[in-house]
Scaffold this motif. Structure first.
Motif, PDB file in Angstrom:
ATOM      1  N   ALA A   1      30.880  33.487  23.229  1.00  0.00           N
ATOM      2  CA  ALA A   1      31.304  34.230  22.047  1.00  0.00           C
ATOM      3  C   ALA A   1      30.944  35.701  22.196  1.00  0.00           C
ATOM      4  N   PRO A   2      31.610  36.586  21.445  1.00  0.00           N
ATOM      5  CA  PRO A   2      31.275  38.008  21.500  1.00  0.00           C
ATOM      6  C   PRO A   2      29.814  38.250  21.119  1.00  0.00           C
ATOM      7  N   ALA A   3      29.204  39.165  21.871  1.00  0.00           N
ATOM      8  CA  ALA A   3      27.799  39.561  21.670  1.00  0.00           C
ATOM      9  C   ALA A   3      26.830  38.427  21.957  1.00  0.00           C
ATOM     10  N   ALA A   4      27.310  37.338  22.551  1.00  0.00           N
ATOM     11  CA  ALA A   4      26.427  36.224  22.879  1.00  0.00           C
ATOM     12  C   ALA A   4      25.959  36.334  24.312  1.00  0.00           C
ATOM     13  N   THR A   5      24.873  35.625  24.662  1.00  0.00           N
ATOM     14  CA  THR A   5      24.297  35.651  25.989  1.00  0.00           C
ATOM     15  C   THR A   5      24.061  34.224  26.455  1.00  0.00           C
ATOM     16  N   ALA A   6      24.379  33.995  27.760  1.00  0.00           N
ATOM     17  CA  ALA A   6      24.143  32.684  28.370  1.00  0.00           C
ATOM     18  C   ALA A   6      23.345  32.879  29.628  1.00  0.00           C
ATOM     19  N   MET A   7      22.543  31.831  29.991  1.00  0.00           N
ATOM     20  CA  MET A   7      21.715  31.939  31.190  1.00  0.00           C
ATOM     21  C   MET A   7      22.025  30.750  32.078  1.00  0.00           C
ATOM     22  N   LEU A   8      22.652  31.040  33.243  1.00  0.00           N
ATOM     23  CA  LEU A   8      22.854  29.972  34.203  1.00  0.00           C
ATOM     24  C   LEU A   8      21.645  29.960  35.120  1.00  0.00           C
ATOM     25  N   GLY A   9      21.273  28.771  35.621  1.00  0.00           N
ATOM     26  CA  GLY A   9      20.149  28.678  36.524  1.00  0.00           C
ATOM     27  C   GLY A   9      20.447  27.688  37.634  1.00  0.00           C
ATOM     28  N   PHE A  10      19.753  27.829  38.747  1.00  0.00           N
ATOM     29  CA  PHE A  10      19.958  26.935  39.874  1.00  0.00           C
ATOM     30  C   PHE A  10      18.665  26.849  40.678  1.00  0.00           C
ATOM     31  N   GLU A  11      18.538  25.760  41.433  1.00  0.00           N
ATOM     32  CA  GLU A  11      17.457  25.542  42.382  1.00  0.00           C
ATOM     33  C   GLU A  11      18.073  25.462  43.759  1.00  0.00           C
ATOM     34  N   ALA A  12      17.491  26.193  44.737  1.00  0.00           N
ATOM     35  CA  ALA A  12      18.103  26.273  46.063  1.00  0.00           C
ATOM     36  C   ALA A  12      17.041  26.118  47.135  1.00  0.00           C
ATOM     37  N   SER A  13      17.502  25.729  48.325  1.00  0.00           N
ATOM     38  CA  SER A  13      16.643  25.654  49.510  1.00  0.00           C
ATOM     39  C   SER A  13      17.019  26.790  50.444  1.00  0.00           C
ATOM     40  N   LYS A  14      16.070  27.094  51.329  1.00  0.00           N
ATOM     41  CA  LYS A  14      16.325  28.178  52.288  1.00  0.00           C
ATOM     42  C   LYS A  14      15.623  27.858  53.592  1.00  0.00           C
TER      43      LYS A  14
END
Length: 220
Positions: free
Chosen positions: A186-199
């Protein structure tokens, strides 16, 4: 009176005798010059004395005087000067000029300006260990209606990053780039995507590129 006639007559007689004597002397001199002149080899022109009056009576013939011809010099020399013909070079033949064919200028198709990015994103690094790490991307809808978003994330291929668990987004892979999609936001809204990774490397690593709907992300 008789004495006077006797005085005039002798004077006339003496005058006639003197004139005749003078004329006789001139004639003798002329004859002498004519006689002596041819005997000399001198090339000079002999002196010619012409009598002042005809000798003898009216019927006596007078020898014509010899005239020495002079060199004929033309009195007037007509120099015929004919004007030299002026050679005029022929005019250069002009070939008919070809009409320039004007082609219409191609129309320029102006693409509409790209709409201002309505999403902004920032990369956030989380926990890190020897063979793995946790990270995420914060997305904000600055303007416009609610819609979905796309985040593209790439790492150094030598790092050997593999993404496992993901939240608040779906993830696919295109070569060395990970593509996250989510929303609508939505307008003026914020979302946080997250992930776990190997290296495959030690230490903290950063993505080589990060975009949200084509706009660059902030890296922190």
């Amino acid at each position: 009176m008789p004495g006077k006639h006797n005085t005039v007559i002798p004077l006339r007689r003496y005058t006639f005798i003197a004139g005749a004597a003078t004329l006789l002397v001139v004639l003798v001199s002329w004859v002498a010059v004519r006689a002596v002149g041819p005997a000399h080899s001198d090339s000079r022109v002999p002196l010619m004395v012409q009598p002042t009056m005809p000798l003898g009576g009216p019927g006596a013939s007078v020898p014509p005087s010899s005239v020495v011809p002079t060199s004929a010099v033309p009195t007037s020399a007509s120099a015929s000067v004919s004007p030299s013909p002026v050679s005029r070079s022929p005019r250069a033949s002009r070939s008919p000029s070809k009409k320039a064919t004007t082609r219409p200028a191609p129309r320029r198709t102006t693409s509409p300006p790209a709409p201002a990015a309505s999403f902004t994103a920032a990369y956030r690094a989380g926990g890190n260990w020897e063979r793995g790490f946790v990270a995420g991307v914060e997305i904000t809808n600055k303007s416009g209606p609610a819609r979905t978003w796309t985040v593209r994330l790439a790492f150094d291929p030598d790092a050997g990053v593999r993404i496992g668990n993901t939240w608040n987004a779906r993830v696919t892979r295109e070569g060395d780039t990970f593509v996250f999609t989510g929303g609508p936001l939505a307008p003026a809204a914020t979302a946080m995507l997250g992930f776990e990774a190997s290296k495959q490397v030690r230490g903290r690593i950063q993505p080589t590129s990060c975009t949200v709907d084509g706009a660059p992300c902030r890296l922190s």
